[in-house]
Design a protein around this motif. Structure first.
Motif, PDB file in Angstrom:
ATOM      1  N   LYS A 281       0.655  -1.308  -0.025  1.00 24.73           N
ATOM      2  CA  LYS A 281       0.125   0.148  -0.053  1.00 24.73           C
ATOM      3  C   LYS A 281       0.931   1.132  -0.442  1.00 24.73           C
ATOM      4  CE  LYS A 281      -3.920   1.893   2.210  1.00 24.73           C
ATOM      5  NZ  LYS A 281      -4.568   2.724   3.582  1.00 24.73           N
ATOM      6  N   CYS A 303      -3.343  -2.488   5.839  1.00 29.83           N
ATOM      7  CA  CYS A 303      -2.641  -2.934   4.286  1.00 29.83           C
ATOM      8  C   CYS A 303      -1.751  -4.380   3.907  1.00 29.83           C
ATOM      9  CB  CYS A 303      -0.674  -1.910   5.159  1.00 29.83           C
ATOM     10  SG  CYS A 303      -0.278  -0.656   5.319  1.00 29.83           S
ATOM     11  N   ARG A 304      -1.235  -4.251   3.046  1.00 27.28           N
ATOM     12  CA  ARG A 304      -1.716  -5.755   2.348  1.00 27.28           C
ATOM     13  C   ARG A 304       0.440  -5.716   2.714  1.00 27.28           C
ATOM     14  NH1 ARG A 304      -3.279 -10.367   0.704  1.00 27.28           N
ATOM     15  NH2 ARG A 304      -1.543 -11.720  -1.277  1.00 27.28           N
ATOM     16  N   SER A 306       3.753  -8.451   1.497  1.00 27.74           N
ATOM     17  CA  SER A 306       4.897  -9.601   0.823  1.00 27.74           C
ATOM     18  C   SER A 306       6.152  -9.897   2.041  1.00 27.74           C
ATOM     19  CB  SER A 306       5.130  -9.157  -0.116  1.00 27.74           C
ATOM     20  OG  SER A 306       5.965  -8.784  -0.856  1.00 27.74           O
ATOM     21  N   TYR A 330       1.507 -13.889   1.218  1.00 28.47           N
ATOM     22  CA  TYR A 330       1.697 -12.687   1.443  1.00 28.47           C
ATOM     23  C   TYR A 330       0.513 -12.589   2.771  1.00 28.47           C
ATOM     24  CZ  TYR A 330       2.374 -11.495  -3.265  1.00 28.47           C
ATOM     25  OH  TYR A 330       3.602 -11.329  -4.775  1.00 28.47           O
ATOM     26  N   GLY A 332      -2.798  -9.861   4.540  1.00 34.16           N
ATOM     27  CA  GLY A 332      -3.305  -8.194   4.624  1.00 34.16           C
ATOM     28  C   GLY A 332      -4.579  -8.369   3.713  1.00 34.16           C
ATOM     29  N   LYS A 333      -4.256  -6.722   3.400  1.00 35.30           N
ATOM     30  CA  LYS A 333      -6.208  -7.069   3.103  1.00 35.30           C
ATOM     31  C   LYS A 333      -6.269  -5.823   2.087  1.00 35.30           C
ATOM     32  CE  LYS A 333      -9.027  -5.824   7.304  1.00 35.30           C
ATOM     33  NZ  LYS A 333      -9.877  -5.086   8.248  1.00 35.30           N
ATOM     34  N   ASN A 334      -5.432  -4.839   1.249  1.00 32.07           N
ATOM     35  CA  ASN A 334      -4.780  -5.070   0.365  1.00 32.07           C
ATOM     36  C   ASN A 334      -4.692  -5.532  -0.839  1.00 32.07           C
ATOM     37  OD1 ASN A 334      -6.356  -2.115   1.032  1.00 32.07           O
ATOM     38  ND2 ASN A 334      -4.585  -1.145   2.006  1.00 32.07           N
ATOM     39  N   GLN A 335      -4.813  -5.777  -1.862  1.00 30.52           N
ATOM     40  CA  GLN A 335      -4.531  -6.349  -3.340  1.00 30.52           C
ATOM     41  C   GLN A 335      -3.243  -5.540  -3.459  1.00 30.52           C
ATOM     42  OE1 GLN A 335      -5.820  -8.868  -5.050  1.00 30.52           O
ATOM     43  NE2 GLN A 335      -7.893  -8.840  -2.795  1.00 30.52           N
TER      44      GLN A 335
END
Length: 433
Positions: A281, A303-304, A306, A330, A332-335
């Motif tokens: 993010k 936030c997403r 890695s 990965y 978190g929520k965001n792509q």
């Protein structure tokens, strides 16, 4: 402040080596006067016994009296200086030989706490033939350890600066008593060998203080190719395997990462780890270090992320090459934003910044050289017809009135007033039309 005792101590320390050498020389001369002689060895030879290996051999002087205290001082002069002593009449040394090899030896006798030495005897090995700068350069090798505890060897190099296009290079490696020639080469655009791969080797992973010897020679139709050798510490060129069984979990905003040590014969205490945590993010990453098998970090759970890990041995445990990064995990929520989108975003920002900078530069140049007034001259302001007409005619009537007598002043102003009314009415009519 230096005292007298310190000065005296300094004088004693400085003259002590001279006194010791004088005493030893005196004792040696005394031994010689007693008929005790120390003679140099004979038949001192150097022989190449294997890749980068030299066998030093000699015999005691036949005129030397047999004595159990006789030893031999051996000094390697080139390629690297080394000195040691031995009671044997042979010795083996591992060294690169493409620039030659030289050594010398002498007899050493101990007698009644005294030491006497013979003269030196020297021997040399000439450098192998070959044209200058035809040997390979930039040689590098990496050892990979498989899960079944077998080792593969990968080496790369560059052709010599003056090596002809038809030069052919051949690589050999030696590990302990095993020697093997490469069968799988990679080539440059001229077809010259510049890389080698051994899928299976005699190298034993986890061995310490072992040397891997690389020898590369070559051939050409018209030019003699000079050989090249290099010694590698086995552990220093070993590429560590990645950590295993990596897991990530998130509880509220607490990130927990766990893993197991790489496939290796080394103890788990030997390893250190790096974590690559990337916030998709915000577009930034953190590199964190640890020697444990788990790591906890407070993060923004909106936030997403890695997570990747790599491993290496610590310096006190024969540090090698860092392993490859593990596959990203990965959480978190965001792509995640793809690398292509991130690059496009970066290029857009740079483009906007360039346009703004160019516009500012043009404005400064125009202001300095007054280009605006030349390119865009000012437009003249149109005259007010009504105002000018009124002023001109008023001026004419007023001028006429001043030429009359004072008795006609009143009538002039009356005529002026009527004229103004007539003009005003005419203008109004024109405006209506």
């Amino acid at each position: 402040m230096t005292t007298d005792s310190d000065k005296a101590m300094a004088i004693v320390v400085s003259i002590f080596p001279v006194l010791l050498w004088t005493m030893m020389a005196f004792q040696a001369n005394l031994l010689q006067t007693k008929g005790i002689q120390v003679l140099p060895p004979v038949n001192f030879t150097l022989t190449v016994s294997a890749l980068a290996e030299v066998l030093l051999q000699w015999k005691p002087n036949p005129d030397q009296e047999k004595n159990d205290t006789v030893k031999y001082d051996v000094e390697i002069m080139t390629p690297e200086q080394e000195m040691y002593d031995t009671k044997k009449t042979c010795s083996t040394r591992t060294a690169v030989l493409h620039n030659g090899f030289s050594a010398r030896i002498r007899t050493l006798l101990h007698y009644n706490n005294s030491e006497i030495k013979s003269n030196w005897v020297t021997a040399k090995l000439k450098a192998p033939p070959g044209a200058v700068e035809t040997s390979v350069t930039n040689l590098s090798c990496v050892i990979y350890t498989a899960i079944n505890n077998t080792a593969s060897l990968h080496c790369t190099w560059l052709a010599g600066k003056t090596a002809p296009e038809d030069a052919k290079y051949f690589l050999f490696y030696r590990y302990n008593s095993y020697t093997e020639e490469c069968q799988e080469y990679s080539k440059d655009k001229w077809g010259r060998n510049i890389g080698c791969r051994f899928s299976n080797t005699y190298i034993k992973p986890g061995e310490t203080d072992q040397v891997v010897i690389i020898h590369i020679n070559g051939s050409s139709k018209d030019t003699a190719i000079k050989p090249f050798e290099e010694l590698f510490n086995q552990n220093a060129i070993e590429k560590v395997n990645p950590p295993r069984k990596v897991t990530v979990s998130l509880k509220q905003n607490n990130l927990l990462v766990k893993w197991e040590m790489p496939v290796s014969s080394f103890l788990e205490e030997c390893f250190e780890y790096e974590l690559n945590i990337y916030n998709w993010k915000m577009g930034y990453k953190q590199i964190l270090e640890t020697t444990l098998h788990s790591f906890s970090l407070t993060i923004d759970d909106t936030c997403r992320y890695s997570i990747q890990i790599r491993a290496n041995r610590q310096s006190w445990c024969d540090e090698g090459f860092w392993s490859d990064w593990t596959e990203p995990l990965y959480i978190g929520k965001n792509q995640p934003r793809t690398p292509i989108d991130f690059k496009a975003y970066t290029v857009l920002i740079m483009l906007i910044a360039s346009i703004c900078s160019m516009a500012l530069l043009i404005a400064i140049i125009c202001r300095k050289y007054h280009l605006w007034s030349r390119l865009f001259p000012p437009i003249p302001t149109p005259q007010n017809g009504f105002k000018n007409l009124f002023l001109n005619k008023s001026y004419q009537r007023a001028h006429t009135c001043t030429s009359e007598t004072e008795t006609e002043v009143g009538s002039c102003f009356e005529d002026l007033g009527s004229y103004v009314e007539d003009v005003y009415s005419d203008v109004l009519e024109d405006s209506v039309i």
